[in-house]
Design a protein around this motif. Structure first.
Motif, mmCIF file in Angstrom:
data_model
loop_
_atom_site.group_PDB
_atom_site.id
_atom_site.type_symbol
_atom_site.label_atom_id
_atom_site.label_comp_id
_atom_site.label_asym_id
_atom_site.label_seq_id
_atom_site.Cartn_x
_atom_site.Cartn_y
_atom_site.Cartn_z
ATOM 1 N N VAL A 173 0.932 -1.207 0.043
ATOM 2 C CA VAL A 173 0.178 -0.041 -0.103
ATOM 3 C C VAL A 173 0.829 1.138 -0.027
ATOM 4 O O VAL A 173 0.637 2.269 -0.578
ATOM 5 C CB VAL A 173 -0.945 -0.180 1.134
ATOM 6 C CG1 VAL A 173 -1.752 1.232 1.305
ATOM 7 C CG2 VAL A 173 -1.788 -1.165 1.166
ATOM 8 N N ALA A 174 1.902 0.977 0.838
ATOM 9 C CA ALA A 174 2.729 2.288 0.901
ATOM 10 C C ALA A 174 3.695 2.564 -0.582
ATOM 11 O O ALA A 174 3.775 3.758 -0.800
ATOM 12 C CB ALA A 174 3.788 2.140 2.101
ATOM 13 N N LEU A 175 3.883 1.465 -1.254
ATOM 14 C CA LEU A 175 4.510 1.717 -2.503
ATOM 15 C C LEU A 175 3.506 1.945 -3.503
ATOM 16 O O LEU A 175 3.836 2.939 -4.433
ATOM 17 C CB LEU A 175 5.004 0.089 -2.925
ATOM 18 C CG LEU A 175 6.423 -0.235 -2.238
ATOM 19 C CD1 LEU A 175 6.634 -1.684 -2.720
ATOM 20 C CD2 LEU A 175 7.528 0.639 -2.338
ATOM 21 N N VAL A 176 2.354 1.990 -3.348
ATOM 22 C CA VAL A 176 1.475 2.264 -4.409
ATOM 23 C C VAL A 176 1.243 4.088 -4.150
ATOM 24 O O VAL A 176 1.238 4.751 -4.846
ATOM 25 C CB VAL A 176 0.168 1.841 -4.202
ATOM 26 C CG1 VAL A 176 -1.344 2.636 -4.828
ATOM 27 C CG2 VAL A 176 -0.136 0.504 -4.590
ATOM 28 N N ALA A 177 1.084 4.225 -2.782
ATOM 29 C CA ALA A 177 1.241 5.689 -2.459
ATOM 30 C C ALA A 177 2.273 6.520 -3.050
ATOM 31 O O ALA A 177 2.217 7.538 -3.539
ATOM 32 C CB ALA A 177 1.008 5.781 -0.884
ATOM 33 N N ILE A 178 3.556 5.846 -2.579
ATOM 34 C CA ILE A 178 4.730 6.971 -3.273
ATOM 35 C C ILE A 178 4.993 6.692 -4.677
ATOM 36 O O ILE A 178 5.445 7.777 -5.312
ATOM 37 C CB ILE A 178 6.160 6.125 -2.551
ATOM 38 C CG1 ILE A 178 7.080 7.456 -2.434
ATOM 39 C CG2 ILE A 178 6.707 4.780 -3.144
ATOM 40 C CD1 ILE A 178 8.240 7.212 -1.654
ATOM 41 N N ALA A 179 4.228 5.729 -5.240
ATOM 42 C CA ALA A 179 4.453 5.695 -6.851
ATOM 43 C C ALA A 179 3.667 6.809 -7.531
ATOM 44 O O ALA A 179 3.568 6.922 -8.717
ATOM 45 C CB ALA A 179 4.358 4.265 -7.254
ATOM 46 N N THR A 180 2.457 6.937 -6.747
ATOM 47 C CA THR A 180 1.469 8.087 -7.616
ATOM 48 C C THR A 180 1.076 9.412 -6.579
ATOM 49 O O THR A 180 0.759 10.238 -7.422
ATOM 50 C CB THR A 180 -0.128 7.328 -7.213
ATOM 51 O OG1 THR A 180 -0.128 6.946 -5.843
ATOM 52 C CG2 THR A 180 0.277 5.948 -8.365
ATOM 53 N N ALA A 181 1.478 9.545 -5.530
ATOM 54 C CA ALA A 181 1.220 10.713 -4.785
ATOM 55 C C ALA A 181 1.701 11.794 -5.317
ATOM 56 O O ALA A 181 1.043 12.945 -5.183
ATOM 57 C CB ALA A 181 1.456 10.503 -3.086
ATOM 58 N N ASP A 182 2.969 11.792 -5.869
ATOM 59 C CA ASP A 182 3.521 12.949 -6.346
ATOM 60 C C ASP A 182 3.089 13.335 -7.713
ATOM 61 O O ASP A 182 3.449 14.596 -8.274
ATOM 62 C CB ASP A 182 4.899 12.623 -6.585
ATOM 63 C CG ASP A 182 5.423 11.875 -7.539
ATOM 64 O OD1 ASP A 182 4.760 10.943 -8.074
ATOM 65 O OD2 ASP A 182 6.733 11.557 -7.675
ATOM 66 N N ARG A 183 2.057 12.732 -8.152
ATOM 67 C CA ARG A 183 1.408 13.361 -9.322
ATOM 68 C C ARG A 183 0.171 13.950 -9.189
ATOM 69 O O ARG A 183 -0.839 14.284 -9.902
ATOM 70 C CB ARG A 183 1.190 12.155 -10.381
ATOM 71 C CG ARG A 183 2.569 11.629 -10.748
ATOM 72 C CD ARG A 183 2.610 11.603 -12.402
ATOM 73 N NE ARG A 183 3.911 11.668 -12.675
ATOM 74 C CZ ARG A 183 4.764 10.964 -13.818
ATOM 75 N NH1 ARG A 183 4.008 9.865 -14.114
ATOM 76 N NH2 ARG A 183 5.869 11.042 -14.167
ATOM 77 N N VAL A 184 -0.224 14.147 -7.768
ATOM 78 C CA VAL A 184 -1.605 14.348 -7.489
ATOM 79 C C VAL A 184 -1.620 16.102 -7.410
ATOM 80 O O VAL A 184 -0.615 16.673 -6.893
ATOM 81 C CB VAL A 184 -2.045 13.786 -5.989
ATOM 82 C CG1 VAL A 184 -3.537 14.628 -5.555
ATOM 83 C CG2 VAL A 184 -2.509 12.387 -6.261
ATOM 84 N N ALA A 185 -2.725 16.678 -7.781
ATOM 85 C CA ALA A 185 -2.852 18.268 -7.664
ATOM 86 C C ALA A 185 -4.200 18.319 -6.888
ATOM 87 O O ALA A 185 -5.176 17.780 -7.301
ATOM 88 C CB ALA A 185 -2.736 18.860 -9.050
ATOM 89 N N PRO A 186 -4.146 19.200 -6.199
ATOM 90 C CA PRO A 186 -3.007 20.045 -5.457
ATOM 91 C C PRO A 186 -2.217 19.029 -4.836
ATOM 92 O O PRO A 186 -2.719 17.998 -4.291
ATOM 93 C CB PRO A 186 -3.875 21.009 -4.632
ATOM 94 C CG PRO A 186 -4.951 20.618 -4.346
ATOM 95 C CD PRO A 186 -5.532 19.873 -5.611
ATOM 96 N N PRO A 187 -0.722 19.525 -4.672
ATOM 97 C CA PRO A 187 0.159 18.481 -3.780
ATOM 98 C C PRO A 187 -0.276 17.828 -2.829
ATOM 99 O O PRO A 187 -0.827 18.510 -1.796
ATOM 100 C CB PRO A 187 1.401 19.356 -3.793
ATOM 101 C CG PRO A 187 1.198 20.511 -4.647
ATOM 102 C CD PRO A 187 -0.506 20.873 -5.117
#
Lengths: 185, 185, 185, 185, 185, 185
Positions: free
Chosen positions: C39-53
């Motif tokens: 779950v943490a790897l899914v988060a780190i692989a996608t969270a930096d593309r979310v807007a707003p940050p």
């Protein structure tokens, strides 16, 4: 290391799963030890039909030591070979073989070196058996419905066993059987 | 690779057993994934007591990606590091990290690089947690009677965690508890 | 409990298989620890593309503690939630979190509470990653031919990840890939 | 559910490991199914020596259904009972029993209810066998060097089997054998 | 052997995998213990609908002891029965039953002998449940995509359960469900 | 059977655990395949020091086929040999060897027959390696704290390897190391 220390270290082959199967999603896959035995069984089941004759027993001996270094190094999968610097894996295996199989005058060390060099007909035969056992194990998993095996099936298609007729025949049977199974899924 | 392909490849961490435990005779040991989570839990349980304060959440992020390359490379044990040519393992890990975590502007790749360089306080902290988790897992196995753990116990004795007081305290407790358990056997 | 006692108790996450996969017939499935890391790897692989940050590192920290109570409680499957009295599971998890993660001023406890309440954007994001990792793991098993996965596939179809665009994209890809795989069988 | 659906759901007992053993560090421990059988074997090996006579076969039938609800609920360990609200676990088990064993006129459901109520002599006997099997399994693990078993050993010491003389004798033997083994470690 | 020694020896049923499933490529298959429990659960789920009435509890007791000798002998697969001299397996089982279940006046020994002779209606019923559980377990594996099950499916087709109507109905459902699943692959 | 059918059937050696270790409580013990390889490794590590010289490679070939029949028969433990009628196990193995290794002119069949007869020096040597590997594997488990191994230790004490000096030396080392380990527990 004493002989006893070496044999105790080699016991690790029992419990080391083959990394490639884990990456393909096969649950509880064969160990490195089981693979080594399997390669030897492919050899003994086919070598006596090769012409001109091979030294069947030496073929078997080449097979049983070929992966011995993995007791120290673990089983490095295909991607490790691709990503490690040229020659690095081979150098590590050579070092591990010396520790585990002894100095150059011991038979075990001689058999490993012969396999690694791949020059004699027996060594080329044993190396082909190693590749064919991968296809055989893949077919076993395919029949049991386990793992993502397309790459393994393609590997068998592309293998060249033309030097040894009984191996080429086995390869063709494996290739056909794998394709038929995987198409069905 | 797409994000989905990367995440599917990282699933292999689930089923890769830590090679060192297999070599120590621990049956059915923790996976690389479980180890990575365990390191992160050591970090979050101790980082908030460090003075001057650390970025706790970033420490956690460093921990969860630090072994990601093993999804491609397998888990190379200590003997592999010793027997591979200088720098070979590191180079392979760097290549694997690029494939699995993406280019340098992605957060996952940045966290992996920070851990690998080991320069920031957070990175040094995360690396110490990696070592301590090895001792923690060894103590867990020692209490359950599993594995030949003398080398692991010695490793904890020799660790230097002096930079981070809560880690040094944990190290001392682990060291004492391991020695007491192993003496009893 | 001391920090060491807590960490030793949390080691149980290594060996607890996820009950839902066992019930679906998946052999030797992922552990709770492997799921938490995933779950943490899914988060780190996608969270930096979310807007707003988003605060990416805090998302990761939320993920790694979210299932910590299962070290004490075991992994209760869907049917347990359905058959236990309203609120019972949640109450038990809260009690277990206090024992395992400490009092409210500790960061680990704060992250668990934030996830459990599900109010902040980071918490909502982490909770969506939890659901998506289920789908990702299902796709991994589907590609390996393992388990009866129709219900898991339907779960991915019905998920709503609209708040976070990179997650919605991943969900759609998972949904399509799962359906394609399961139809083939 | 049809009878076939029920039996398919009950197959999950095969692969559910007993959570308490996992938490005690026992690798690859018995399944809930194996435990249920083991309790029944303790019963049939001792019930025919109880005076006044018991209905031995009914004792066996009580044992084999007593943990059937875990096929739906998973195996909740001791800490779950402690941390769930009073009566919650029992209520969930009752609901699961209805789904898995059918309505009140079916023999399977009657046996489960008799065990759960614990009123008849046969039910009290079967419940004592459940506790004794825990001690027996602990002794088996102790002899094989597996797991942290002090709590289990204490549990056997504190058990009261005075109502059934053959069980009290077995309890005393287990208690002595466990203490002797654990002292040695 | 004392009762305690017998019960300790019977614990081996927990960890003995059923050999036939291993040969069919099922990973981590059910244990002999899980099979024995499963047969008993088939019996209790169906016996109360048989006319004229059976002694349901005695059916259950027959099931739980029927494979007890395997704790000493291991699980001999079909090919062993075929290749051993006529009557050899039966003789070994009889000897093992005496060691594990005691002399002829004990209930456990009586139930085993009744099952082995297969004369009473209850014994014929329990033996049919043994065969049906094989089909049930095969269907469970088929739904999870595991193993090469064609032979098991054919076995269910050829079974004759006509003496007991609820078993014949279950057999027909299993047969249809297995065929449908296996055709799909 | 074709060669391919034989090799597919022999794959079962991978997943068959050695029954004796299961009965001794060793979790997840070596497979029959791993044992067969291990015996061959003991042979190749010692045979080249025997005087007068042995045919080392033929010794290895004898080892790798000696347990091949277990792919059909399963691994019958010591108690099975004791409880089966005289000669029954041997007869079944002979039948299985014919199916798996082919007719008498094939090398694999010849090696199996030579081992089974135990007349040549190479066969006597391979049989001694089989026994010594049992002791070696026991020492490996003893060092890892696994299993109840007193009987295995006694077996090594009572072995007579006097015919082959390097084996007698290994036996003595194993015997001393096992005793020292087991006393400590």
């Amino acid at each position: 290391m004493t002989t006893l220390d070496r044999l105790l270290t080699l016991l690790a082959l029992d419990s080391l799963p083959r990394t490639g199967w884990l990456q393909a999603g096969v649950p509880a896959p064969e160990s490195v030890a089981a693979h080594s035995l399997g390669v030897a069984l492919v050899a003994i089941a086919t070598a006596d039909r090769v012409a001109p004759p091979l030294d069947v027993d030496r073929c078997v001996a080449l097979c049983i030591v070929h992966d011995a270094p993995e007791a120290l190094l673990g089983d490095m999968p295909r991607a490790a070979s691709r990503l490690l610097p040229e020659g690095a894996k081979r150098a590590a295996e050579k070092g591990a073989a010396v520790e585990l199989l002894g100095s150059a005058e011991r038979v075990a060390a001689q058999r490993w070196a012969e396999y690694a060099q791949g020059v004699t007909r027996e060594a080329r035969f044993a190396r082909a058996c190693d590749k064919l056992h991968l296809g055989l194990r893949a077919l076993g998993y395919a029949r049991a419905g386990l793992g993502e095996l397309t790459d393994f099936s393609r590997g068998v298609d592309e293998l060249d066993c033309g030097e040894f007729e009984p191996l080429e025949q086995l390869r063709a049977e494996l290739s056909a059987a794998l394709r038929e199974r995987l198409d069905r899924r």
